[in-house]
Design an enzyme around this catalytic site. Sequence first.
Site, PDB file in Angstrom:
ATOM      1  N   GLU A 277       0.814  -1.218   0.000  1.00 22.05           N
ATOM      2  CA  GLU A 277       0.000   0.000   0.000  1.00 22.05           C
ATOM      3  C   GLU A 277       0.848   1.268   0.000  1.00 22.05           C
ATOM      4  O   GLU A 277       0.675   2.155   0.844  1.00 22.05           O
ATOM      5  CB  GLU A 277      -0.957  -0.016   1.200  1.00 22.05           C
ATOM      6  CG  GLU A 277      -1.960  -1.156   1.114  1.00 22.05           C
ATOM      7  CD  GLU A 277      -2.965  -1.189   2.265  1.00 22.05           C
ATOM      8  OE1 GLU A 277      -2.721  -0.514   3.286  1.00 22.05           O
ATOM      9  OE2 GLU A 277      -3.984  -1.880   2.142  1.00 22.05           O
TER      10      GLU A 277
ATOM     11  N   GLU B 172      -6.291  -8.031  -1.160  1.00 24.77           N
ATOM     12  CA  GLU B 172      -6.856  -8.100   0.182  1.00 24.77           C
ATOM     13  C   GLU B 172      -8.362  -7.907   0.077  1.00 24.77           C
ATOM     14  O   GLU B 172      -8.842  -7.073  -0.691  1.00 24.77           O
ATOM     15  CB  GLU B 172      -6.282  -7.011   1.106  1.00 24.77           C
ATOM     16  CG  GLU B 172      -4.794  -7.117   1.333  1.00 24.77           C
ATOM     17  CD  GLU B 172      -4.281  -6.041   2.291  1.00 24.77           C
ATOM     18  OE1 GLU B 172      -5.105  -5.404   2.982  1.00 24.77           O
ATOM     19  OE2 GLU B 172      -3.058  -5.820   2.326  1.00 24.77           O
TER      20      GLU B 172
END
Lengths: 681, 681, 681
Positions: A156, A310
Site C-alpha cells: 500500500e 486483500e
Amino acid sequence: MPRPTLIPGENRILHGGDYNPDQWLAYPEILNEDFRLMPLAGCNTFSIGIFAWVSYEPEEGTVSFDWLNRIMDRMAAQNQRVILATPSGAMPDWMAAKYPEIRRVDRQGLRAPYRDRHNHCWTSPVYRDKVTEMNTRLAERFGKHPALGMWHLSNEYSGECLCPLCRAEWAKWLEAKYGSLEKMNDAWWSHFWSHTYTSFNTVEPADSTVDGMMVDWLRFSNDRLIDFMRHEMAPLRRLTPDVLCTTNFMGTNGHLNYAEIAKHVDLIADDQYPAYSSEITDLASSGNYVAFKDNLYRGFHPDRPWMLMESCPESPQWCSPMRTKDPGLHRLEMLQAIGLGAEGTCYFQWRKGKGGMEKFHGAVVDHVGHENTRAFRGVAELGALYQRMEGVVGSKVLAEVAMIHDWESQWGYELSSGPGNGRKDYLHTAVTLHRGLWERGYGVDVLGQDREWDQYPLVIAPRMWMLKPGTAERIRDYVAQGGTLVMDALGGVCDEYNRVLPGGWPGGGLREVAGIWVEEWDWLDEKTHRTARSVDGNSLGLSGSSEVERWAMIAHLEGAEAVAIFEDGWYRGAPAVSVNAYGKGRCITLLGEPDIAVVRRLMGHLGRELHLHGAVSDLPRGVAAQRRVKEDQTYVFLQNFTKDRQTVGIGGRWRSLANDIEIEGSHILNPLGSDVLIQLP
Amino acid sequence: MPRPTLIPGENRILHGGDYNPDQWLAYPEILNEDFRLMPLAGCNTFSIGIFAWVSYEPEEGTVSFDWLNRIMDRMAAQNQRVILATPSGAMPDWMAAKYPEIRRVDRQGLRAPYRDRHNHCWTSPVYRDKVTEMNTRLAERFGKHPALGMWHLSNEYSGECLCPLCRAEWAKWLEAKYGSLEKMNDAWWSHFWSHTYTSFNTVEPADSTVDGMMVDWLRFSNDRLIDFMRHEMAPLRRLTPDVLCTTNFMGTNGHLNYAEIAKHVDLIADDQYPAYSSEITDLASSGNYVAFKDNLYRGFHPDRPWMLMESCPESPQWCSPMRTKDPGLHRLEMLQAIGLGAEGTCYFQWRKGKGGMEKFHGAVVDHVGHENTRAFRGVAELGALYQRMEGVVGSKVLAEVAMIHDWESQWGYELSSGPGNGRKDYLHTAVTLHRGLWERGYGVDVLGQDREWDQYPLVIAPRMWMLKPGTAERIRDYVAQGGTLVMDALGGVCDEYNRVLPGGWPGGGLREVAGIWVEEWDWLDEKTHRTARSVDGNSLGLSGSSEVERWAMIAHLEGAEAVAIFEDGWYRGAPAVSVNAYGKGRCITLLGEPDIAVVRRLMGHLGRELHLHGAVSDLPRGVAAQRRVKEDQTYVFLQNFTKDRQTVGIGGRWRSLANDIEIEGSHILNPLGSDVLIQLP
Amino acid sequence: MPRPTLIPGENRILHGGDYNPDQWLAYPEILNEDFRLMPLAGCNTFSIGIFAWVSYEPEEGTVSFDWLNRIMDRMAAQNQRVILATPSGAMPDWMAAKYPEIRRVDRQGLRAPYRDRHNHCWTSPVYRDKVTEMNTRLAERFGKHPALGMWHLSNEYSGECLCPLCRAEWAKWLEAKYGSLEKMNDAWWSHFWSHTYTSFNTVEPADSTVDGMMVDWLRFSNDRLIDFMRHEMAPLRRLTPDVLCTTNFMGTNGHLNYAEIAKHVDLIADDQYPAYSSEITDLASSGNYVAFKDNLYRGFHPDRPWMLMESCPESPQWCSPMRTKDPGLHRLEMLQAIGLGAEGTCYFQWRKGKGGMEKFHGAVVDHVGHENTRAFRGVAELGALYQRMEGVVGSKVLAEVAMIHDWESQWGYELSSGPGNGRKDYLHTAVTLHRGLWERGYGVDVLGQDREWDQYPLVIAPRMWMLKPGTAERIRDYVAQGGTLVMDALGGVCDEYNRVLPGGWPGGGLREVAGIWVEEWDWLDEKTHRTARSVDGNSLGLSGSSEVERWAMIAHLEGAEAVAIFEDGWYRGAPAVSVNAYGKGRCITLLGEPDIAVVRRLMGHLGRELHLHGAVSDLPRGVAAQRRVKEDQTYVFLQNFTKDRQTVGIGGRWRSLANDIEIEGSHILNPLGSDVLIQLP
C-alpha cells in the site's frame, strides 16, 4: 492465443490470503494447524513476508531466510502458490535509529519518530541501498522456488516526504519539467501574491495557496513513489524476469494516481474493503461504487485479469462501528469481482494475530483456532465453487460504454479554492452516472483521458476539470464522427496546470461542442437544491422533474437545445440539461449535479437509441449482472444487493454453478444471493 | 478499636476549602476578612500552599515561609486544621527558564514552553532535587505546627513526558519488567508490522499502533507518577512520620490508574465536580455515576474514611455552559459523599481570586466580599448540620454487593483498534449495572481484580476485558463455591498484555463458567439497536423485551440457558442473556450492552433471591439511600434526585438531623431534598 | 469649509478595484483590454501593486518600476486615480530564504516555512530596512505622479509573531507599561498557579492560562502592528506629506483593535464581504450587521468619509458554498455603504487571475474576458448612478444615538475562562440592540469608551466587560445629567486588566447607577432559555413576554424598578430588565441576552420618549434607511432587504436618482430594491 493468467501456467482462480508465519515462529503447533486448514478452506495462494524485514535481518547485515524457506517448501509441497513480498513497507527499529534520514519529514517540518508503517522517505539513498540488497537476496534465494508465483512490492505505497533529500529531488523535477522559471511561474500563475519563484530551490511544498504547484507536488510525490517502486523492482526484474510484479492498491484513493503507477507494474491488485453490510440503507449504492472501481481497475491492464489482493470474509477492525457481514454477502462480494474481471480473491488475513492493530481484523481463521466458524465455512464453500468455475479463467468482460476518469482532475478540483472548499465529492458525479449504466447491466470501461475511446458508441465524461493537451480535440473528433458524449459543466474548466481556461466555459474548444456558454456557478449548500423540469418534447425523451444538488450552472444556449430547465432561483428558465448536435454526433451537458432519477431516464434512453445489450435481458433494480466470454463459452455473474428474492430474465438455457442446477429463461436469486451461470449450448 | 479518622485525633467532619492567601499578601484587609468569615461559614479545615512555590522562593535559593507561618498561626489560634501542600504542581518561572529539562516533551517531540501547571517532567533530577529540598524545609518548619493536619501532595498529578530522561527510564522499566526482548516482543505481538524490537532503547512511546506497548506506556507513566510522588513523600515520611499524606484524585479519570496510586498514599481524596444542576434531564443518572465513583474511592482504603478535597458550593467556571446550582443541591451532593464513606467535604475554593483561569470558579466567598450570598449561607448551614452529625465520624458503610473495576481493562479496551475506535464508553456498562443496585439502595463495594470478593453473595464484573493472572481461576472458584456472578461478553477477551485469549471467548477458562462460546461481535452504530426478548419461564424470572445498544455478541450455548434471545438481525434467536449453573453457583452473561430496564429487573430478581437488604425498606425511583453503622448507632442518608416530593419507607423511629424532628416509619423529602437520620432506640 | 474628500481635490465617488497588471505582463493584449473596459465599467480608481514586491525586485538590490510606471501613465491618461500599495504584504522567495528571521514563529515555537502571505515578523530589522528602502523608492518615483491618489499600506495587516526578536520587544513593552514586576503581577493576578513573574523576560505569550497577560499580548501585538505600520509610513510621510495613507481593515475582526490602528491612518477603508444572498433566511439580519460595522467604521474618523477598499460584484471564492449574488443585491450593498458615510466602493478584484487561490473570486471582468456578463453590467450601471449621485460627496450622516463598542472588552470576555468558554458571541448583544435602532431608521454612532457621547440623548452600552479608567465616572455623569443609558449585566465586570471588580456587579460604581446588585450568573446552553414577563404598568411601557437566551443574571433590586421578571428557573420573580432613576437620567439594565422582540419594543418606547426622528417617517420591517445632509441638500438612501415590494413613507417631494423620477410622500421599492433620493425644494 489464450489470455494470460495472473500467474503464468496457473489456471486456478487464486484464492487465499495474507499469511504471516513470522508472527508465529514460536508456536510451531499453530503453523502445523495452518497447513492442515489451508486445503480445508479451499485456498491455494498466500502472500508472505509483507512486513518481515526484521525477521530476516534482526541486526544490520545478519540476514537469514530460514523460516521463509521452510514455509515456501511446505507451500510447494501442498501445491500452494506464494505471492512473495518485498519487505520495504516497514523498516526495522535499528534502521530507524541508526539512519534518521529514512524517516519522513511532515508539512510542519518535523521528522517522524519510529512508528507505524509506510513511513520511509522515498529518496533516502540509505534506504534504497538496503532495499536493493534485501530484494536481491530474496530474488537470488527464492527466484526459482517452485512455490513462487508473483512478487508483491512493498505494501500500500502512499504518502509524502518533505525532507531535504526529497526537496532536492523536487527542485530537479521542476527544472526538468519546466526548463525555465518563467514557464513554471506562468504555469502556476505565481505572480499572484508575489510568489514568483526566483529559484527552483525555494518552492515550498507545504504552501497550499499555490494550487497549481500543489497539483505538481502530488504529481511529483506520485513520481517519487514510482521511482522508488522501480528501484525496488530492478533486482527482481534482473534476477527473475519471468515472475510478474504487482503491488496492492487501495481503491479510489484520492491522493495517488494509480493510473500512472499501474503502467509500471505487470498486473493490478486491489485491497477491497467495501464493508458491505445488509444494514446499510442502500446496499446497491455500495455495490455500484465497487463496480465503478472494478471497471476502473480492469482498465489499467485490459489484457490481463486483475485480482483482489486483500478483502475480508468478515469485517475490518477499523470500520466504525465494526458490523458483522450478513450471510451471503461474502460470496456476493467475491463473485462481483470475478464478474468484473478479477481472477483471484485473497483475504487479509489468513489468521488473526494475537496482538497489534489488526488483532480483530476479520480473517479466515479466528482466535478460536478451529474451522467450525461461519467465516471459515463461507471461505471453504467459495473455494469449492471456484473449482467448479475454473473455466472462467481466461475469459473477457464485455463492455459497451466508456467513462473517462482522471485523477489529476480530482486534484485540480479539490485543490482549487472555491469549488471544493473542503467538499471531497469529486467522484460523486462519476459514481452516479455509473449507476445508471450498472443498473441496466451495461458493461463499462473506465479509462483515463490518454486512452482510446473512439470505439465506444457512448462516452461519459464526468467532471473533466483539467483538460490534458489534446483531450478537447479528441473529444471534438469523437463527437464529430458520430459519438454520443455525456459531460457536465465542470468539464473544461482548467488546463493541465489547473489554470482557468479563458474565453468561456466549457473551455478549450468544448464550448462549441456543447453549444452552450456557462457564465456563472451557483454552489449549493447541503440543504438547498434546484428543481429541473424536462422540456416538453425534448429530443432525449426526458420527462418529469428531478432535483439538482451541490451545484447549478447558469448557462446560455449557443445552438444547443434545452432538454430540461431550472424551475427556481433567480435563474429559473435557464437550461439544466442541454443537448447539442455536433457533426455526426451529439454532446449532452448536465448543468448541475444530477440525481439518480434523471440519470436512469437518460441512460435508458441512450441505451435504447444506441442498441446497448447489457449482460442479461431483464434486470430488476438492485441486482447486478456481468457477462464474461471466452471462445464459445459465456458466463453471466449475478449479485442480488437487495433483501428480497429477485427474478432475473436471462433467456436461453444455463447451468447455475452455485446450485449445480439447470435453468431456462429466468433465474431466481435469494436475498443477498449470487450466482455464476454458464450458457448451455 | 475505633476506626481511624482523616486527621488523627480530629473528630469533626472536615469542612473548608482551598485557601490561597499567597494571592492576597498585598491586601491585609482581605486576609482579616477571611479569618472573620471562616467561623461564620462553619469551616474548620483549609488546604494551603498548593501553588505557592514562587512565593516561598522568589529567586533560586532564597526561601522564606514568613507569610505561611503567619497564616498557620492564625489557623491554629482559631482551631482550624491545615492541609499543607507541597508546591510541586507549578514551577516558578526562573526554574523553567534556567533548567529546560524540567519542562515536558510531548508526542510530537516538542518541549513545552513555560505555561499552565502540572507540567514538570517526572524524571528530571533537577526538579526532584528542588522538590526534596522544598519539602524538607516545609516539613522541618511546620512538621510540629499545631495547625498541621495532613500533607497534600502536589495537585492533581497527571500527564506524561517523552523527554530523553523519561525515555531512558522507560527502557529500564521495560528491561526490568520483561527481562528479555523476546518476552517483550511476544507480549506485545510486535512481530506484527516488523516492530520486533531489537533494543529496549528503540521503543517509541508515541506509536499508537502497538497497543500492548501503549498499555505498558500508560502503566509506566503511572509508575513514573508514583515514583515521583514517593520521592516527594520521602522527606515528609522521615520528618513527620505521624502526619498522613494524601493527594487529590480526579474522579474516574481514564488516563491514570488510581487503584495503584492509592496504595502509596495514606488516605483518599477526590476532586468532585459533578456539576449537578436541576435542569439536567436525568439528575439521578448523574447521582448514580457519582455514587459509583464514591463506592470505588471508598474501596481504595476501606479501613479509613475518604474525603472530598475539592468540590464546589456553586459551579466550576470550566463547565460549558456554567449553570447555577439549584437550591438544595449543594447539601444533597455533600451528604451523598458522607453517606458513602466520606468524612470531609472541602471546596475549591474559599475565595474567588481577582484574576486568572479560575476567577469565576464557584467559591464560598464571592467577589462581592461579604457573607450575604446564597453560596455562603448554604455552606454555613451545612457546617451547622455537620456539627449535629459528628457521631457519624467513625461509622462504616454497609455493602452487600461487589463490583469489579479495572483501569487496565479500560486501557486495553480503548487502545485496541476495533471495539473502541474512538468510542470512549468503557465505564458505560459498569455505571448502568451499578444503577440497578443504587436504585434499590444496595450497598456496593467497587474493587479491583486483585481484591477479595468471596464474601459477597453477588459479584458484578462488567467489561473485564483484560484478565490479570489468577483472575479467571478466582472467578471460577467463586462461582463453583456458590457465588452469583454477572458478567458480559466483553469479559475475558485479552490477557494482561492485551493479547487476545485463544480458544473461544470468554477466554482464560471462563467459557466453561459461562457455558457459552461467543463466536462473533456485532458493534452497533448510534442509530441501531437490537431487541432482546425474554424466554418464557426462564430461570431468572425476566419478562418482556428490552433494547440492546452499542454491541451485540453472537454466541453458542454450551450448557447455559438462554434467558433472553435476540429478535432481529441475521442472528435472531441467538442468546442475548444467558445463565449457567456452575458448581454450586451460577454465571449470568450479558451478550449485549443492557439497557436500564432489564438491569432493574435483573437486580430486583437477584436481590430477592439473595436476600439483599438495602439501606431502607422502600425507596422511590430517583431517591438514593445509604446506611452507615457504628457500634450501636445507625445512620441513614437520603438524597432526592427528583424535583418531586418523595416518601421513603424507613421502618422504626428516627431523628432527622437536617430538620431536628423525630419521625417514624416513613420520611418525606422535598424536591432535591436530603437528610441524615439517626435511628432511635 | 467643505468636508474633506477621500482624495483631496477628487470629487467623484471612488469606484474601481484591485488591479493586478503584474500578473499579466506577458499578456499585453489583456492590459489593452483592461484599459478599454475600465471606462465602460464606470470605474475611476484602482489599487495597484499590493503584492508586487518580487515584480519590482526580482533579485536583491535590483529594483525596477518600469511596468508600474507604464500603468500609472495610462491611468493618468484616462483620468483614473491610483491607490498605490506598499508591497510588504508578501515577501519575495529569495528574501524568505536568505533571511529566515523575517518568517514568523508560531505558538508551538515553529518558524513558518515560506508560504501564503501576511507572514512577516513585525520586528525583524532586516524586513523593516527592506520595507523602508522599497517605500522610499516608491515615494520618490511616484510621489508626484498625477495618477497617485492615496497610499495603500500593505494589505490586511494581522497576526502575531513569537520569535526571539518579538519576545524581546514584548519584555520591553511590559517593562514600559508596568514599570515594576510587582505592578505587573498584581495586574495579572499572576500569583495564581505560582505564575508570579520574576523577570520581564520569562513571560510566555503562549500561556492562555494567564488571561490578563493574554489581553496584554493582544494589545502588544496590536501595538507591534501599529509600530510596523508607522515604520512603513515614515518615508511616505516624509516624501509625500500631502498624500493620505490608509490600510484595508477586515470588518469586526476580533483579533485586532481597529479603533487603535485607525488613529494612525488618515482615512478608513474596509474589505467588506457580507456574502449577501437572497437565500439567506434572514437577509435583514446580515444587513443590520453590516450597518453596525459601517456605523463603527464611520466613527473612527468622523470628519472624513470612509470607503470600501474591497467588496465584490459577485461572491468571494472562500464562501462555502459560493452562491451567486441575486440581481439587485450588488447595488443594494454598495448604496448601503454610501448611505452610511462611504464615498467610495472598490472591488476585489478587477479581473480574475488565471491561477492561484483567488482565481474564482468574483470580479468585474470574468475569465470569459468580455463585458457582456451580469457582473460587468451591474458594475457599469452602478458607475452611471454614481455619476448622478456626485452631490452626495461632502455630505454628513445624521446620527441621534451612540453605542459604545470596545475591542478590549471583547478580548477580556473571550479570554476569561467561564463566560466565553469557546462561545465567540461577544458582538451578539451589540448587534441585536443595534437592530432595534436600525429597523427604525435611527442613525447610530458606534464609538469607543474613550470617545465623547454626552451630546446623545440615548447611549447604548452592550457588554461593557472591562471598564477603562474613567469610563464608569463618565457614565455616571452622563446619566446624572439627564442621559438615558441602556446597558446589560455583563457591563462593569472587570477592570482594564481583566481583573474582576470587587464589591458587587456592576462594578466600578455602576451598581449605584443601575440600582441593582447582580449576585449570580446563569449561563444557558443552546437549548435552554428563560422567559421574561413584563411587569404590569412598568415605566418603560413594555408588555408581554420575551425569551432570554445565552445568559440570565440573578440580581437584587437596590432602588431600581423591575420592568420585567423571570418566569422560570429557581429564580423566577427576579428582575430580567430593570430601570433606575439616577440624577436627572436613568439607567436601563438588561439581565439576560435580550431577544429582538423586546429590543424592538424598548427602542420604540425610547425613540418616542426621546423624540428621535429617524431617516424617514415610515419604515417597513426589513427596509433600511439613512439620511445624509450637506448644507441645503438632503439625501435619503433606501435598501429593501426583503423579497417583497415595500412602500416607504418619506414625506415631501423627492427625486429618485436610481430611476430618475420624481416622487412624493412615499416610495415603492422592488424586492431587493435600493434607491437614493434627493429632496426637492
